[in-house]
Design a protein around this motif. Structure first.
Motif, PDB file in Angstrom:
ATOM      1  N   HIS A  67       1.005  -1.432  -0.092  1.00  0.00           N
ATOM      2  CA  HIS A  67      -0.027   0.071   0.166  1.00  0.00           C
ATOM      3  C   HIS A  67       0.745   1.478   0.263  1.00  0.00           C
ATOM      4  O   HIS A  67       1.800   0.948   0.497  1.00  0.00           O
ATOM      5  N   HIS A  69       1.812   4.281   1.961  1.00  0.00           N
ATOM      6  CA  HIS A  69       1.809   4.317   2.815  1.00  0.00           C
ATOM      7  C   HIS A  69       3.392   4.886   2.730  1.00  0.00           C
ATOM      8  O   HIS A  69       4.406   3.367   2.630  1.00  0.00           O
ATOM      9  N   HIS A 164      -7.575  -1.392   6.423  1.00  0.00           N
ATOM     10  CA  HIS A 164      -6.352  -0.583   6.500  1.00  0.00           C
ATOM     11  C   HIS A 164      -6.555   1.083   5.366  1.00  0.00           C
ATOM     12  O   HIS A 164      -5.947   2.005   5.369  1.00  0.00           O
TER      13      HIS A 164
HETATM   14 ZN   LIG Z   1       0.276   1.578   6.302  1.00  0.00          ZN
END
Ligand SMILES: [Zn+2]
Ligand SMILES: [Zn+2]
Length: 242
Positions: A67, A69, A164
């Motif tokens: 992902h 981030h 998330h």
């Molecule tokens: Zn994360």
């Protein structure tokens, strides 16, 4: 730091809470090897590659991104080989490429909700000089599932929503019954104050339940058994409803 051997062909460099550094996973295939997540900086990638070489293993041909981030992607400019993420991860990182890395700009993004104080606090620790940050895009962004054939086993890549983040990429390695989920087992700190939205959690749980795995490799703690992760997610569901 040394690689920890998890199964016959799966290894990982363990996480470090100091800078919120996630686990970096490594799958040793016959024809090529694969890394999961690019880490947070040049330093992190170098540490990972050093550990791979020390273990006598080849560097990865592909790096898969779980992902968008920063702790999973800011190492991208320093990896070797190709990178694959979900199309949404690629799209979001294109936005992040326009972000300025000054104290003012970071605080402004916290106000607008584009970024969160937890990340900025750890970014400042990993990058005492904020000018050291370079955001690169993964080479490919996929919208539908794909498979990588390593010669002695397949990796199945599933771009999907998770509790998330909207842009998760789950990776399943059926030959050794291992599932890699990044931080998908946590709540959403950007859209939902760190909570797991019940509908997103439900869809995610139904999906992972349908996969045959015994070990679940998560971002910021030691890998979990299937039993533990399903139970933990069910409890998260309970608290999301309360
Ligand atoms: Zn994360
Ligand atoms: Zn993370």
């Amino acid at each position: 730091m040394q690689l920890i051997k998890l199964t016959g062909r799966v290894y990982y460099l363990p996480d470090n809470q100091e800078t919120d550094q996630p686990n970096l996973y490594y799958i040793h295939g016959r024809d090529f090897s694969v890394a999961i997540d690019a880490g947070q900086s040049m330093r992190h990638v170098e540490e990972f590659y050093r550990a791979i070489k020390t273990a006598g293993l080849p560097l990865p041909r592909y790096t898969l991104i779980t992902h968008w981030h920063w702790d999973h992607t800011f190492g991208l400019p320093y990896i070797q080989g190709e990178s694959i993420a979900s199309a949404l991860t690629r799209q979001q990182l294109k936005r992040v490429q326009h972000w300025a890395w000054t104290e003012e700009a970071m605080l402004e993004r916290e106000k607008t909700g584009e970024d969160i104080p937890f990340c900025n606090a750890h970014i400042r620790k990993e990058y005492p000089d904020l000018n050291g940050i370079t955001v690169a895009l993964p080479r490919r962004g996929i919208e539908t599932p794909m498979t990588l054939d390593m010669g002695d086993g397949h990796l199945h890549l599933y771009p999907m929503d998770s509790p998330h983040s909207r842009d998760a990429l789950l990776i399943w390695f059926p030959a050794e019954k291992v599932l890699f989920v990044g931080d998908a087992d946590c709540g959403d700190y950007y859209e939902n104050q760190g909570l797991a939205a019940p509908d997103r959690l439900e869809n995610y749980l139904n999906f992972i339940r349908s996969l045959d795995f015994e070990l679940c490799c998560i971002g910021h703690d030691a890998p979990e058994s299937r039993e533990n992760i399903l139970q933990y997610m069910a409890e998260l569901k309970q608290s999301a409803r309360d």
